[in-house]
Write a protein that holds these residues in place. Structure first.
Motif, PDB file in Angstrom:
ATOM      1  N   VAL A  76       0.767  -1.202  -0.031  1.00 17.74           N
ATOM      2  CA  VAL A  76       0.151   0.051   0.138  1.00 17.74           C
ATOM      3  C   VAL A  76       0.879   1.219   0.163  1.00 17.74           C
ATOM      4  O   VAL A  76       0.558   2.428  -0.461  1.00 17.74           O
ATOM      5  N   VAL A  77       2.082   1.102   0.770  1.00 13.94           N
ATOM      6  CA  VAL A  77       2.953   2.468   0.666  1.00 13.94           C
ATOM      7  C   VAL A  77       4.077   2.469  -0.120  1.00 13.94           C
ATOM      8  O   VAL A  77       4.329   3.445  -0.712  1.00 13.94           O
ATOM      9  N   THR A  78       4.783   1.276   0.135  1.00 11.04           N
ATOM     10  CA  THR A  78       6.326   1.155  -0.765  1.00 11.04           C
ATOM     11  C   THR A  78       6.516   1.648  -1.921  1.00 11.04           C
ATOM     12  O   THR A  78       7.231   2.341  -2.484  1.00 11.04           O
ATOM     13  N   CYS A  97      -5.356   9.723  -1.034  1.00  9.29           N
ATOM     14  CA  CYS A  97      -5.004   9.916   0.207  1.00  9.29           C
ATOM     15  C   CYS A  97      -5.873   9.112   1.001  1.00  9.29           C
ATOM     16  O   CYS A  97      -5.364   8.392   2.065  1.00  9.29           O
ATOM     17  N   ALA A  98      -6.969   9.459   1.099  1.00 14.34           N
ATOM     18  CA  ALA A  98      -8.049   8.634   1.910  1.00 14.34           C
ATOM     19  C   ALA A  98      -8.115   7.159   1.721  1.00 14.34           C
ATOM     20  O   ALA A  98      -8.091   6.273   2.619  1.00 14.34           O
ATOM     21  N   LEU A  99      -8.015   6.697   0.499  1.00 22.84           N
ATOM     22  CA  LEU A  99      -7.758   5.306   0.305  1.00 22.84           C
ATOM     23  C   LEU A  99      -6.672   4.797   0.928  1.00 22.84           C
ATOM     24  O   LEU A  99      -6.470   3.786   1.572  1.00 22.84           O
ATOM     25  N   MET A 101      -4.911   5.841   3.391  1.00 23.68           N
ATOM     26  CA  MET A 101      -5.254   5.930   4.907  1.00 23.68           C
ATOM     27  C   MET A 101      -6.166   4.746   5.444  1.00 23.68           C
ATOM     28  O   MET A 101      -5.804   4.063   6.392  1.00 23.68           O
ATOM     29  N   PHE A 102      -7.180   4.407   4.751  1.00 21.93           N
ATOM     30  CA  PHE A 102      -8.094   3.418   4.924  1.00 21.93           C
ATOM     31  C   PHE A 102      -7.383   2.059   5.079  1.00 21.93           C
ATOM     32  O   PHE A 102      -7.697   1.216   5.832  1.00 21.93           O
ATOM     33  N   LEU A 103      -6.696   1.723   3.882  1.00 24.33           N
ATOM     34  CA  LEU A 103      -6.213   0.654   3.811  1.00 24.33           C
ATOM     35  C   LEU A 103      -4.853   0.253   4.889  1.00 24.33           C
ATOM     36  O   LEU A 103      -4.967  -0.743   5.452  1.00 24.33           O
ATOM     37  N   ALA A 104      -4.283   1.442   5.168  1.00 19.77           N
ATOM     38  CA  ALA A 104      -3.298   1.312   6.014  1.00 19.77           C
ATOM     39  C   ALA A 104      -3.869   0.997   7.580  1.00 19.77           C
ATOM     40  O   ALA A 104      -3.432   0.167   8.267  1.00 19.77           O
ATOM     41  N   LEU A 105      -4.667   1.778   7.828  1.00 20.25           N
ATOM     42  CA  LEU A 105      -5.541   1.626   9.220  1.00 20.25           C
ATOM     43  C   LEU A 105      -6.331   0.240   9.300  1.00 20.25           C
ATOM     44  O   LEU A 105      -6.221  -0.574  10.294  1.00 20.25           O
ATOM     45  N   THR A 106      -6.722  -0.182   8.123  1.00 18.71           N
ATOM     46  CA  THR A 106      -7.286  -1.478   8.221  1.00 18.71           C
ATOM     47  C   THR A 106      -6.450  -2.724   8.343  1.00 18.71           C
ATOM     48  O   THR A 106      -6.493  -3.565   9.091  1.00 18.71           O
ATOM     49  N   LEU A 107      -5.371  -2.725   7.523  1.00 22.81           N
ATOM     50  CA  LEU A 107      -4.334  -3.647   8.096  1.00 22.81           C
ATOM     51  C   LEU A 107      -3.654  -3.606   9.064  1.00 22.81           C
ATOM     52  O   LEU A 107      -3.332  -4.638   9.828  1.00 22.81           O
ATOM     53  N   GLY A 108      -3.350  -2.387   9.591  1.00 20.07           N
ATOM     54  CA  GLY A 108      -2.740  -2.258  10.896  1.00 20.07           C
ATOM     55  C   GLY A 108      -3.692  -2.732  12.200  1.00 20.07           C
ATOM     56  O   GLY A 108      -3.197  -3.436  12.892  1.00 20.07           O
ATOM     57  N   LEU A 154     -13.953  -1.303   9.761  1.00 17.94           N
ATOM     58  CA  LEU A 154     -15.179  -0.355  10.266  1.00 17.94           C
ATOM     59  C   LEU A 154     -14.561   0.585  10.937  1.00 17.94           C
ATOM     60  O   LEU A 154     -14.925   1.717  10.818  1.00 17.94           O
ATOM     61  N   SER A 155     -13.530   0.347  11.976  1.00 15.12           N
ATOM     62  CA  SER A 155     -12.866   1.230  12.530  1.00 15.12           C
ATOM     63  C   SER A 155     -12.021   2.293  11.711  1.00 15.12           C
ATOM     64  O   SER A 155     -12.102   3.656  11.755  1.00 15.12           O
ATOM     65  N   ALA A 156     -11.249   1.695  10.739  1.00 15.04           N
ATOM     66  CA  ALA A 156     -10.698   2.618   9.733  1.00 15.04           C
ATOM     67  C   ALA A 156     -11.585   3.286   8.875  1.00 15.04           C
ATOM     68  O   ALA A 156     -11.204   4.387   8.438  1.00 15.04           O
ATOM     69  N   PHE A 157     -12.849   2.923   8.528  1.00 16.29           N
ATOM     70  CA  PHE A 157     -13.646   3.690   7.769  1.00 16.29           C
ATOM     71  C   PHE A 157     -14.276   4.999   8.376  1.00 16.29           C
ATOM     72  O   PHE A 157     -14.331   6.175   7.880  1.00 16.29           O
ATOM     73  N   VAL A 158     -14.349   4.692   9.528  1.00 13.37           N
ATOM     74  CA  VAL A 158     -14.774   6.091  10.609  1.00 13.37           C
ATOM     75  C   VAL A 158     -13.533   6.836  10.887  1.00 13.37           C
ATOM     76  O   VAL A 158     -13.998   8.101  10.661  1.00 13.37           O
ATOM     77  N   TYR A 159     -12.378   6.474  11.027  1.00  8.89           N
ATOM     78  CA  TYR A 159     -11.369   7.354  11.303  1.00  8.89           C
ATOM     79  C   TYR A 159     -11.037   8.148   9.938  1.00  8.89           C
ATOM     80  O   TYR A 159     -10.760   9.354   9.813  1.00  8.89           O
ATOM     81  N   THR A 160     -10.965   7.426   8.651  1.00  9.21           N
ATOM     82  CA  THR A 160     -10.802   8.175   7.537  1.00  9.21           C
ATOM     83  C   THR A 160     -11.585   9.020   7.164  1.00  9.21           C
ATOM     84  O   THR A 160     -11.455  10.199   6.837  1.00  9.21           O
ATOM     85  N   THR A 161     -13.066   8.794   7.198  1.00 17.58           N
ATOM     86  CA  THR A 161     -14.241   9.498   6.886  1.00 17.58           C
ATOM     87  C   THR A 161     -14.126  10.909   7.854  1.00 17.58           C
ATOM     88  O   THR A 161     -14.094  11.995   7.268  1.00 17.58           O
TER      89      THR A 161
END
Length: 310
Positions: A76-78, A97-99, A101-108, A154-161
């Motif tokens: 997602v990053v490298t 950027c939003a995508l 963030m969402f993917l990084a937060l979801t995977l983390g 779900l957590s990542a979606f709320v944070y990102t939004t």
């Protein structure tokens, strides 16, 4: 301070760690090698766990999920960071950027929960071996994995939004390797203090229960191992657990620094180093930590390679 309308602007500028490095070419080459190592080692581990029937047990099923998360996280990053540096083009769109963030937060977040489930798996295997296949039957394993992915997304979606709803200033430079909450909030042209407090509280809430589960599991495991009559059994249990604890230490150390420490203790250079560690270094090291000292994995790897290279 002028506002930037995200619907009209071209996006953000990711400054990253490569632009601030004294030897960017050397760092770029190092990151490339680590990324290729992460792809190869995690890919091989996933292949071995999938193909070799001897590894079709709960422990390796969860380990395969960890490899998948690491593989996706670093991807997602490298690649974008490397391509941006080589092309001298550091922009990322608002949606991109939003995508990211969402993917990084979801995977983390999913990895955070998965590490707790892996600790529970080791606890059951060592402290309740006779009931292992009852407590860790396939349905339970799939439920664990589904829980990790669903809660994290779900957590990542709320944070990102919520993060991306803020109005951002004309200064669009993100002094970070990727789009994450702390560096983005510094660009917001609004009071984010309450949200930063919420991020802190939720970060502690999301990290502490899994960490408590891991500590509790390994405390009980250690008590059981010390009472084992067989030295061979002790050694095997300690080798397996030490690998997991090493991965746990790397993950929670980086996550605590980014999301639990107050923003006043952060600076862009330190944040970039930590983000590089958990997006590139850790995914490259995790499969090596788990496999090099594991005779079952190494044996399965030899069998798979012999089968496909014969």
């Amino acid at each position: 301070m002028e506002y930037w309308n995200s619907t009209l602007g071209s996006g953000f500028i990711l400054m990253g760690i490569l632009n601030d490095s004294g030897s960017p070419e050397l760092l770029c080459a190092t990151i490339t090698v680590l990324y290729m190592l992460a792809l190869t080692s995690n890919g091989l581990l996933l292949l071995v766990i999938t193909v070799d029937s001897r590894l079709h047990v709960p422990m390796y099923f969860l380990l395969g999920q960890l490899s998948l998360m690491d593989l996706l996280f670093t991807s997602v990053v490298t690649p974008k960071a490397l391509v941006d540096f080589l092309q001298s083009e550091n922009t990322i769109s608002f949606g991109g950027c939003a995508l990211q963030m969402f993917l990084a937060l979801t995977l983390g977040g999913a990895e955070d929960l998965l590490l707790a489930f892996m600790a529970y798996d080791r606890y059951v295997a060592i402290c309740h071996p006779l009931n292992y296949m009852v407590f860790m039957r396939p349905r339970v394993c799939w439920l664990m994995v589904a829980t990790a992915w669903i809660l994290a997304s779900l957590s990542a979606f709320v944070y990102t939004t919520y993060t991306m709803h803020y109005p951002f200033c004309k200064v669009r430079k993100i002094r970070h390797l990727l789009c994450e909450i702390p560096p983005l909030l510094k660009l917001a042209c609004a009071d984010t203090s309450r949200y930063e407090l919420l991020v802190y509280v939720m970060g502690v809430t999301f990290l502490m229960p899994p960490l408590f589960t891991i500590i509790s599991s390994y405390t009980l495991i250690l008590c059981t191992v010390l009472h084992m009559p067989s030295n061979e059994g002790k050694q095997k249990a300690l080798v397996t657990c030490s690998s997991h604890l090493t991965v746990v230490g790397m993950f929670y150390g980086a996550a605590t620094f980014m999301y639990v420490l107050p923003s006043s203790l952060h600076n862009p250079r330190q944040d970039n180093i930590i983000s590089l560690f958990y997006t590139v270094v850790t995914p490259a090291l995790n499969p090596l930590i788990y496999s090099l000292r594991n005779k079952e994995v190494m044996g399965a790897l030899k069998r798979v390679l012999a089968k496909y290279m014969a």
